[in-house]
Scaffold this motif. Structure first.
Motif, PDB file in Angstrom:
ATOM      1  N   MET B  81      -7.398   5.143  50.212  1.00  0.00           N
ATOM      2  CA  MET B  81      -8.196   5.459  51.400  1.00  0.00           C
ATOM      3  C   MET B  81      -7.959   6.943  51.665  1.00  0.00           C
ATOM      4  N   SER B  84      -5.665   8.273  56.342  1.00  0.00           N
ATOM      5  CA  SER B  84      -5.187   7.024  56.937  1.00  0.00           C
ATOM      6  C   SER B  84      -6.047   6.622  58.134  1.00  0.00           C
ATOM      7  N   THR B  87      -8.540   3.900  57.523  1.00  0.00           N
ATOM      8  CA  THR B  87      -8.166   2.488  57.363  1.00  0.00           C
ATOM      9  C   THR B  87      -8.594   1.656  58.567  1.00  0.00           C
ATOM     10  N   THR B 117      -2.605   5.764  51.296  1.00  0.00           N
ATOM     11  CA  THR B 117      -3.397   6.610  52.185  1.00  0.00           C
ATOM     12  C   THR B 117      -2.536   7.694  52.803  1.00  0.00           C
TER      13      THR B 117
END
Lengths: 321, 324
Positions: B81, B84, B87, B117
């Motif tokens: 990802m 972060s 997410t 991530t």
């Protein structure tokens, strides 16, 4: 039509009867107070599950929805373990930890019902990706309701399935309502399968209450999907005879609408009439099949009622592998 | 042993794990020719091809859902990802599906996915690309949460995360990517759930995560010149938490300062403070204090950003406050 042998026809009828009578038993046992939580019945929608799963191979995969009893049964689930799960017993598929909305049998190719609308759209697509990567030859049917086609994740997953030509059928059971929301108020489309155009995949709309149409359509498209021609969005028009869940006062639909669908378009009665008229089966034979199905369901209820609940000391097991 | 960067250590781990197990593959946005937004996967596509280094459309929910589905068939996807903060788009899939699936199915499913991530601020990319949101994932049963702070740790912890049969949230840090240290060339594992003492000391325990470990180590070094002996403990995985090692350190020093980059309210160290109270109450000589980010989105401008994220001066001040 004459290419379909009698065994297939009998099985289609048997599967639909199993689904219908299993769910009637769930409904009855809820009313009797034997079921603590809830369940979502697919009464009236049996043909989509029975017809589509009969048309794929035993080792093919499915993902299901919150209205998933039919998919599980058609995929060959053990009625005892299903009923026990709905009764919350330790002998159920999920030891009573999942209930009706989370029945799964991964080793049998049922990757799970899902409590989130379109929650399995990505999961099913990932299973199709893995099948392609592993060269297993499997295909996936991702069952979705009409409501799921308005969820973002379905669009993301369908787009990726298209660019990667994944072996998956998105089978949208359009039962006319997303909980209480009529589909005509939720989308501005005549056919939900038109959504396929946006992803350059095949889109089809069929009569989902005609089990033979479902069977023959899925037989044809599953061959194409397996051959690597890419995903398909198949919309099966059906109708949810019961409420959204076991706790639904159904204030949102016109009086008599559900009754009319049951009397005029019931997939089981339609199929019985066809089979008898075409000379495939006799009424006594149907009665015999029904009796056997009911015996299996009675045994499942008995098994569930006699099964223990999981000891609460085990409540926090099974969180981590 | 040779010195490599944190980003190179991640890449080396990915390469070795993909070489060792053909079920492992990478999937994410621009992980292929682009090499990932922070260059972590540069070159891997040439080595492993498009099937192993899968570029996706910008579809975070779909990516995580696909990873979950693939894992049910025995694959071991490593999702990247890009930030972060992103997410939060696939949060439903991470929390409701990946985290709960094994339990809901009565223990009959395994979901071996890793979501890598980069978190944290410090490079001027403002509020939607800089937050530290790891605490969010502590709250979902079924997930593990890893926060490596060194090149050595990131390689061993990522290898363990890929081999783990559970969904793992793996938080890297943008400012750690260029940091360099000795890292063995051969593959190795650092078990999840094992904390590490990054610097031994006797006067106070500083428990810090991710980039805050590096800042705390600098402060500890500085304070040693003033005769203050600081022990720096890195939990490395914040779920499962190695409370045994952390409590042992706090019992030894009698004092604890908890340092994290995330917002003050509801951060990981809130939970850690309660665990320390539970395990170390009779050993504490001072209240447990926390140095954290402010309850504020990460601002763009450099001075503003620095005001929100804990710096070395605030950590030093915190240590001195606990020491009285």
């Amino acid at each position: 039509m004459d290419k379909i042998n009698r065994g297939v026809l009998e099985n289609l009828l048997k599967t639909m009867l199993k689904i219908r009578n299993f769910e009637l038993a769930v409904e009855k046992n809820f009313q009797l107070g034997h079921i603590y939580g809830t369940a979502h019945l697919a009464i009236g929608q049996e043909a989509t599950a029975a017809g589509s799963i009969a048309a794929i191979k035993e080792n093919d995969l499915i993902t299901s929805t919150h209205r998933g009893h039919g998919h599980c049964i058609a995929k060959g689930a053990d009625l005892k373990l299903m009923m026990a799960e709905i009764f919350g017993r330790s002998t159920g598929y999920c030891k009573g930890k999942g209930g009706s909305m989370h029945i799964a049998d991964i080793s049998a190719g049922n990757l799970g019902a899902n409590g989130i609308v379109a929650g399995s759209a990505g999961i099913a697509t990932g299973a199709a990706l893995a099948a392609k990567k592993l060269g297993s030859g499997q295909i996936v049917i991702c069952f979705l309701g009409d409501g799921a086609l308005n969820e973002g994740i379905w669009h993301e997953a369908a787009n990726m399935a298209s660019i990667w030509r994944l072996p998956i059928i998105y089978l949208c059971e359009n039962n006319q309502y997303g909980m209480g929301m009529p589909i005509k108020k939720a989308t501005n489309l005549d056919k939900l399968s038109d959504r396929a155009k946006g992803y350059n995949i095949e889109g089809l709309t069929i009569d989902g209450n005609d089990v033979l149409t479902v069977y023959e359509t899925v037989s044809k498209i599953s061959a194409d999907v397996r051959a690597g021609k890419g995903p398909v969005l198949l919309e099966a028009i059906t109708y949810r005879i019961r409420g959204h869940s076991l706790r639904d006062a159904q204030r949102y639909r016109p009086e008599g609408e559900a009754k009319k669908w049951l009397t005029d378009y019931c997939p089981i009665e339609r199929f019985k009439k066809y089979l008898i008229k075409a000379g495939y089966i006799t009424q006594p034979e149907i009665d015999n099949i029904t009796m056997k199905v009911n015996e299996e369901i009675d045994a499942a209820v008995k098994f569930a009622l006699e099964s223990p609940f999981l000891d609460v000391s085990k409540v926090a097991e099974d969180i981590y592998a | 042993m040779r010195e490599i960067s944190y980003a190179e250590a991640v890449r080396e781990c990915l390469r070795q794990q993909m070489q060792a197990d053909d079920k492992v593959f990478m999937i994410g946005e621009d992980v292929g020719l682009y090499g990932g937004a922070f260059g972590v996967s540069v070159g891997l596509i040439a080595e492993f091809g498009e099937d192993k280094i899968m570029d996706t459309p910008i579809s975070e929910q779909g990516i995580v859902g696909i990873a979950i589905g693939a894992s049910l068939l025995g694959m071991r996807p490593v999702v990247e990802m890009m930030f972060s903060d992103f997410t939060m788009l696939p949060l439903e899939q991470i929390a409701n599906q990946a985290g709960k699936m094994r339990y809901m199915f009565g223990g009959k499913a395994k979901v071996p996915i890793v979501i890598r991530t980069p978190g944290g601020g410090g490079i001027g990319i403002a509020a939607q690309h800089s937050q530290s949101i790891e605490a969010l994932f502590l709250h979902f049963p079924g997930l593990k949460v890893v926060m490596p702070s060194t090149p050595y740790d990131v390689k061993g912890l990522l290898a363990s995360s890929i081999k783990d049969d559970n969904p793992v949230m793996f938080f890297e840090h943008k400012l750690l990517y260029p940091t360099r240290a000795d890292v063995p060339e051969e593959p190795y594992l650092i078990p999840l759930g094992k904390a590490d003492i990054k610097r031994e000391g006797s006067d106070i325990t500083v428990v810090a995560t991710s980039f805050m470990v590096q800042k705390s180590l600098k402060v500890a070094e500085k304070l040693s010149g003033e005769g203050i002996s600081v022990e720096v403990v890195d939990p490395r995985t914040i779920k499962p938490l190695d409370i045994g090692l952390i409590a042992g350190s706090v019992k030894k020093t009698g004092r604890a300062l908890l340092v994290e980059e995330a917002c003050y309210t509801g951060g990981f160290t809130c939970y850690l403070a309660s665990e320390i109270a539970k395990h170390c109450f009779d050993f504490l000589d001072a209240p447990v204090l926390r140095v954290t980010g402010l309850d504020c989105p990460i601002p763009y401008e450099h001075n503003l950003e620095n005001a929100v994220i804990p710096d070395e001066a605030r950590i030093e001040k915190g240590i001195k406050e606990v020491l009285g």
